[in-house]
Scaffold this active site. Structure first.
Site, PDB file in Angstrom:
ATOM      1  N   GLU A 143      49.533  27.946  -4.072  1.00 41.47           N
ATOM      2  CA  GLU A 143      49.255  29.050  -2.745  1.00 41.47           C
ATOM      3  C   GLU A 143      50.125  28.484  -1.502  1.00 41.47           C
ATOM      4  OE1 GLU A 143      45.662  31.117  -0.070  1.00 41.47           O
ATOM      5  OE2 GLU A 143      45.169  29.823  -1.941  1.00 41.47           O
ATOM      6  N   GLY A 176      40.871  33.498   4.815  1.00 40.22           N
ATOM      7  CA  GLY A 176      39.348  33.690   5.267  1.00 40.22           C
ATOM      8  C   GLY A 176      38.698  32.383   4.733  1.00 40.22           C
ATOM      9  N   GLY A 177      39.117  31.818   3.261  1.00 39.79           N
ATOM     10  CA  GLY A 177      38.477  30.716   2.901  1.00 39.79           C
ATOM     11  C   GLY A 177      39.125  29.494   3.053  1.00 39.79           C
ATOM     12  N   SER A 178      40.257  29.631   3.212  1.00 41.96           N
ATOM     13  CA  SER A 178      41.117  28.229   3.208  1.00 41.96           C
ATOM     14  C   SER A 178      42.378  28.142   4.175  1.00 41.96           C
ATOM     15  CB  SER A 178      41.615  27.757   1.849  1.00 41.96           C
ATOM     16  OG  SER A 178      42.296  28.938   1.345  1.00 41.96           O
ATOM     17  N   THR A 179      42.900  27.285   4.220  1.00 41.19           N
ATOM     18  CA  THR A 179      44.148  26.991   5.045  1.00 41.19           C
ATOM     19  C   THR A 179      44.973  26.032   4.656  1.00 41.19           C
ATOM     20  OG1 THR A 179      45.056  26.741   7.327  1.00 41.19           O
ATOM     21  CG2 THR A 179      43.279  25.111   6.863  1.00 41.19           C
ATOM     22  N   GLN A 180      46.461  26.397   4.727  1.00 39.59           N
ATOM     23  CA  GLN A 180      47.209  25.694   3.718  1.00 39.59           C
ATOM     24  C   GLN A 180      48.304  25.176   4.822  1.00 39.59           C
ATOM     25  OE1 GLN A 180      46.685  28.713   2.639  1.00 39.59           O
ATOM     26  NE2 GLN A 180      45.004  27.750   1.020  1.00 39.59           N
TER      27      GLN A 180
END
EC number: 3.6.1.42
Length: 426
Positions: A143, A176-180
């Protein structure tokens, strides 16, 4: 007949690719048109022909996989109208689910994905490529790296005709659920590549005949919607008494009496304190900076990260998704430094900002969404305290570059165009 032959002739160098982003809050489709006359030449993007979205996402149907699959029909029916009929059977599609389905659990997530695959194969002409990965929960590693490809592709950083090789951009994505986070650490002065631990943080990317050594990580549970839940939970757990009445909440507007029902059996009444300093403190606790660091140095939550101040000194930093959605409506410049974000956050938390708003629709939006202070406080501390971006570094927040959406979808679409199985389709 002549028109059909002309269509096929002009289309011989045209390729389409469809990417469905099954995110935690909704599903989105991107239809890209590329120019590539042979597999040996670089792909050139002609146009993003379609971007459409639908709410809610696949994860909203945990007990009804078929309904989840059918929720994509409105997007795919639009795509059918866009892709020329004679190219539809050669136009690859992939469905990549992100953090929302990861958080559902493997069994329910797998059932939804199987239903989506069967629905696509039986109702639509587009070939699913990539084997099992064609309809799947996307690995957080991919992602981030696909988003890195997207941004640097749109900035022209892969253009081999440029006289000097630009430093690639770092990307920070907030879903909304994760950050990269993904960046290419600076080459050492003697021209050698920096050393990275040989583990999941290290990503060797081969793209258009070149190799890139990347640092990457995806933080599951640190997307904006998950951060909200965790901050509210932290306020609840820090309450001095077990009573759920009139709990003071540093990150809600001063004087607001807000009923919260999402995480408790009985509704909770939060009383807004509108305290900028205290809200930053709550965000800092959530980032878990004190967690044991197995591979130092670490950013937050015990995760290894080469310091941006020392190892990424030259390239631009691009941030997008919820970074864009929560800052741009409030007038933050598209290029800014963190002290500017801190000032905006303090103004929102104190209530001073809304007192000077003359735009009626913006004022209604601010009044209708009580978590603006919370969101901005988390974003500011994620960037400054979590990722440790220096105050003097410029950040560019972008929803689009040259008219094309940022994020991972374009990078993933470029990748599926190279799938060998497409060559077998007549």
């Amino acid at each position: 007949m002549l028109m059909k032959l002309t269509e096929i002739s002009t289309g011989s160098c045209q390729k389409y690719a469809l990417m469905v982003d099954a995110g935690s809050t909704g599903s989105r489709i991107h239809v890209y048109r590329f120019h590539q006359c042979s597999n040996h030449e670089p792909v050139r993007l002609e146009e993003e022909k379609l971007f459409a979205q639908t709410i809610p996402g696949l994860s909203a149907y945990p007990d009804n996989p078929q309904e989840a699959a059918e929720s994509l029909d409105i997007l795919l029916d639009d795509a059918i109208k866009i892709v020329p009929t004679y190219l539809q059977k050669k136009t690859p599609i992939a469905v990549k689910a992100t953090a929302g389905l990861r958080l559902l659990g493997q069994s329910k997530g797998d059932d939804i994905l199987k239903a989506v695959r069967y629905h696509l194969e039986t109702k639509y002409p587009f070939p699913i490529v990539g084997g099992e990965d064609g309809v799947s929960i996307m690995d957080g590693r991919d992602e981030g790296v696909y988003a890195w490809i997207t941004v640097n592709f749109l900035l022209g950083n892969f253009d081999s005709t440029r006289s000097t090789k630009p430093h690639t951009a770092a990307i920070l994505d907030l879903g909304g659920g994760s950050t990269q986070i993904v960046f290419e650490p600076d080459v050492i002065e003697d021209g050698s590549l920096p050393e990275l631990p040989d583990n999941d943080f290290k990503y060797l990317l081969k793209h258009e005949g070149k190799e890139y050594l990347l640092y990457q990580h995806s933080y599951l549970g640190y997307g904006l919607m998950e951060a909200r839940k965790r901050i509210h939970k932290q306020i609840l757990e820090s309450a001095m008494t077990p009573s759920t009445k009139d709990l003071m909440h540093a990150c809600l507007p001063r004087g607001l009496n807000w009923e919260y029902t999402k995480m408790t059996t009985n509704p909770v009444q939060f009383m807004g304190a509108g305290s900028y300093a205290d809200c930053l403190g709550v965000a800092d606790l959530m980032l878990n900076k004190g967690k044991s660091c197995e591979f130092p140095p670490c950013s937050f939550d015990g995760i290894y990260q080469p310091p941006i101040a020392d190892t990424f000194t030259k390239g631009p930093i691009y941030i997008f998704s919820y970074f864009y959605d929560r800052t741009q409506p409030l007038g933050l410049p598209s290029s800014f430094r963190l002290p500017q974000l801190a000032s905006l956050t303090e103004s929102i938390c104190s209530g001073a900002y809304i007192e000077n708003v003359t735009d009626v629709s913006l004022k209604d939006e601010l009044l209708d969404r009580p978590e603006w202070c919370l969101d901005l406080s988390f974003i500011y501390r994620l960037l400054s305290f979590g990722y440790e971006i220096p105050d003097d570094r410029e950040l560019t927040v972008a929803k689009k570059i040259n008219g094309v959406e940022t994020g991972w979808c374009l990078g993933a679409a470029i990748a599926i165009l190279g799938d060998n199985s497409l060559k077998d389709i007549q």
